[in-house]
Design an enzyme around this catalytic site. Structure first.
Site, PDB file in Angstrom:
ATOM      1  CB  CYS A  33      -5.599  19.117   1.686  1.00 29.88           C
ATOM      2  SG  CYS A  33      -3.830  18.993   1.871  1.00 29.88           S
ATOM      3  CG  ASP A  79      -5.052   0.536   9.797  1.00 24.72           C
ATOM      4  OD1 ASP A  79      -4.457   1.349   9.049  1.00 24.72           O
ATOM      5  OD2 ASP A  79      -4.809  -0.686   9.813  1.00 24.72           O
ATOM      6  CG  HIS A  80      -6.651  -0.036   5.795  1.00 20.15           C
ATOM      7  ND1 HIS A  80      -5.582  -0.132   6.655  1.00 20.15           N
ATOM      8  CD2 HIS A  80      -6.188  -0.401   4.578  1.00 20.15           C
ATOM      9  CE1 HIS A  80      -4.525  -0.553   5.994  1.00 20.15           C
ATOM     10  NE2 HIS A  80      -4.860  -0.714   4.726  1.00 20.15           N
ATOM     11  CD  GLU A 124      -1.783  15.325   7.284  1.00 23.62           C
ATOM     12  OE1 GLU A 124      -2.875  15.378   7.855  1.00 23.62           O
ATOM     13  OE2 GLU A 124      -1.308  16.277   6.631  1.00 23.62           O
TER      14      GLU A 124
HETATM   15 NI    NI Z   1      -3.950  15.166   3.777  1.00 27.83          NI
END
Ligand code: NI
Length: 148
Positions: A33, A79-80, A124
């Site tokens: 991550c 978003d995006h 997620e």
């Molecule tokens: Ni992540």
């Protein structure tokens, strides 16, 4: 009491790292991550409002209205986007699902006029989600950029 839920989706990228950690420590704590250029998720956000049905409409809250509010207050802003760099209300915060959902709660809690914001669940991935009931105060979201 009745509980009604709206589910929305958005896609965004993020990188988990703490700028006060060494590179080694960031790798150790955040592993993949911590990828330098980030990585993406297809997030799913569920917003639950509780209340009693209005006798004139039968609704606790009109779900079309709830969707409009969620899109305006949250989805349109994330978003995006790259959550570390593009989103003003996430600046200075490690964008974990935990921290994100707390910031979302703050954006929405005073915008619900019919019923009351009861729960937010942020996925997620299909297998991982965080739930928040708005019941905690003084969650330390912001990194102290002074410390090293
Ligand atoms: Ni992540």
């Amino acid at each position: 009491m009745l509980y009604v839920t709206k589910r929305v989706e958005f896609s965004a990228s993020h990188r988990l790292f703490n700028p006060t950690f060494s590179d080694e420590r960031n790798d150790e704590v955040f592993d993949k991550c911590n990828n330098f250029f980030g990585h993406g998720h297809n997030y799913v956000l569920e917003v639950t409002v509780c209340g009693l049905p209005n006798p004139e409409t039968g609704y606790v809250i009109d779900l079309k209205k709830l969707k409009r509010i969620i899109n305006y207050e949250i989805v349109d802003k994330v978003d995006h986007k790259h959550l570390n760099y593009d989103v003003a209300f996430l600046k200075g915060i490690i964008p974990t699902a935990e921290n994100i959902v707390v910031t979302f709660w703050k954006l929405l809690e005073n915008k619900i006029d019919d019923g009351k914001l009861f729960k937010m669940r942020l996925y997620e991935s299909e297998d991982s989600y965080v739930e928040y009931f708005g019941d905690s105060v003084n969650i330390p979201l912001y990194l102290n950029s002074e410390s090293k």
